[in-house]
Design a protein around this motif. Structure first.
Motif, short mmCIF file in Angstrom:
data_model
loop_
_atom_site.label_atom_id
_atom_site.label_comp_id
_atom_site.label_asym_id
_atom_site.label_seq_id
_atom_site.Cartn_x
_atom_site.Cartn_y
_atom_site.Cartn_z
N LEU A 23 0.91 -1.14 0.07
CA LEU A 23 -0.10 -0.04 -0.03
C LEU A 23 1.05 1.14 0.10
N LYS A 24 0.30 2.28 -0.36
CA LYS A 24 1.08 3.58 -0.33
C LYS A 24 1.25 3.96 1.02
N ASP A 25 2.34 4.63 1.34
CA ASP A 25 2.79 4.98 2.63
C ASP A 25 1.86 5.79 3.53
N SER A 26 0.88 6.35 2.57
CA SER A 26 -0.24 7.40 3.12
C SER A 26 -1.16 6.48 4.00
N PHE A 27 -1.22 5.13 3.95
CA PHE A 27 -2.05 4.39 4.61
C PHE A 27 -1.72 3.99 5.90
N GLY A 28 -0.72 4.26 6.19
CA GLY A 28 0.08 3.99 7.50
C GLY A 28 -0.75 4.86 8.67
N THR A 29 -1.14 5.85 8.35
CA THR A 29 -2.14 6.45 9.30
C THR A 29 -3.47 5.75 9.64
N GLU A 30 -4.00 5.10 8.62
CA GLU A 30 -5.13 4.15 8.52
C GLU A 30 -4.69 2.81 9.76
N PHE A 31 -3.49 2.73 9.27
CA PHE A 31 -2.92 1.33 10.15
C PHE A 31 -2.92 1.67 11.73
N SER A 32 -2.22 2.86 11.89
CA SER A 32 -1.97 3.24 13.41
C SER A 32 -3.26 3.53 14.02
N LYS A 33 -4.43 3.83 13.27
CA LYS A 33 -5.67 4.29 13.90
C LYS A 33 -6.29 2.95 14.30
N MET A 34 -6.21 2.12 13.62
CA MET A 34 -7.08 0.57 13.49
C MET A 34 -6.30 -0.01 14.56
N ARG A 35 -5.10 -0.21 14.41
CA ARG A 35 -4.09 -0.41 15.76
C ARG A 35 -4.86 -0.18 17.22
N ASN A 36 -5.05 1.13 17.38
CA ASN A 36 -5.37 1.75 18.65
C ASN A 36 -6.72 1.37 18.75
N LEU A 37 -7.62 1.44 17.75
CA LEU A 37 -9.06 1.04 17.93
C LEU A 37 -9.29 -0.49 18.39
N THR A 38 -8.33 -1.25 17.94
CA THR A 38 -8.53 -2.71 18.24
C THR A 38 -8.67 -2.94 19.68
N ASN A 39 -7.83 -2.17 20.44
CA ASN A 39 -7.64 -2.33 21.95
C ASN A 39 -9.01 -2.16 22.55
N ARG A 40 -9.72 -0.72 22.09
CA ARG A 40 -10.98 -0.47 22.45
C ARG A 40 -12.09 -1.32 22.19
N LEU A 41 -11.88 -2.02 20.98
CA LEU A 41 -13.03 -3.02 20.52
C LEU A 41 -12.74 -4.22 21.27
N LYS A 42 -11.60 -4.92 21.71
CA LYS A 42 -11.40 -6.03 22.27
C LYS A 42 -11.86 -5.77 23.72
N ALA A 43 -11.48 -4.42 24.55
CA ALA A 43 -12.25 -4.27 25.68
C ALA A 43 -13.66 -4.34 25.63
N ALA A 44 -14.26 -4.11 24.59
CA ALA A 44 -15.79 -4.14 24.52
C ALA A 44 -16.30 -5.52 24.11
N GLY A 45 -15.41 -6.60 23.95
CA GLY A 45 -15.83 -7.81 23.66
C GLY A 45 -15.53 -8.50 22.36
N LEU A 46 -14.88 -7.64 21.40
CA LEU A 46 -14.52 -8.26 20.07
C LEU A 46 -13.48 -9.31 20.34
N GLN A 47 -13.58 -10.40 19.51
CA GLN A 47 -12.79 -11.58 19.49
C GLN A 47 -12.07 -11.55 18.07
N THR A 48 -11.07 -10.64 18.12
CA THR A 48 -10.46 -10.50 16.64
C THR A 48 -10.01 -11.66 15.74
N ASP A 49 -9.89 -12.93 16.84
CA ASP A 49 -9.56 -14.17 15.89
C ASP A 49 -10.77 -14.96 15.26
N LEU A 50 -11.87 -14.38 15.57
CA LEU A 50 -13.02 -14.77 14.89
C LEU A 50 -13.25 -13.90 13.41
N LEU A 51 -12.73 -12.98 13.00
CA LEU A 51 -12.86 -12.25 11.98
C LEU A 51 -12.39 -12.95 10.94
#
Length: 79
Positions: free
Chosen positions: A51-79
């Motif tokens: 991907l273009k380097d500009s998508f790096g911001t999206e990667f950082s956002k999603m990585r940070n969001l994942t912690n909140r989603l997991k705290a709310a019960g998301l099981q990322t291994d089921l995706l």
């Protein structure tokens, strides 16, 4: 699963995504593999997935969001 295998899986998922669903699929894949890719930079992610380097911001956002989603019960291994 090693980083290259993860990158290959993400590339395949993005290639298979309908054109109007690319961004949604990209975000989903970033969340799905966030835990396994904790030690890499956003730039390394973009290079690994092709991907273009500009998508790096999206990667950082999603990585940070994942912690909140997991705290709310998301099981990322089921995706």
């Amino acid at each position: 699963m090693n980083e290259q295998a993860i990158f290959d899986n993400i590339k395949q998922a993005l290639n298979d995504a309908p054109r109007n669903q690319f961004t949604a699929e990209m975000h989903l894949q970033m969340i799905k593999y966030a835990d396994q890719l904790k030690s890499i930079t956003a730039k390394e992610f973009c290079q690994g997935v092709g991907l273009k380097d500009s998508f790096g911001t999206e990667f950082s956002k999603m990585r940070n969001l994942t912690n909140r989603l997991k705290a709310a019960g998301l099981q990322t291994d089921l995706l």
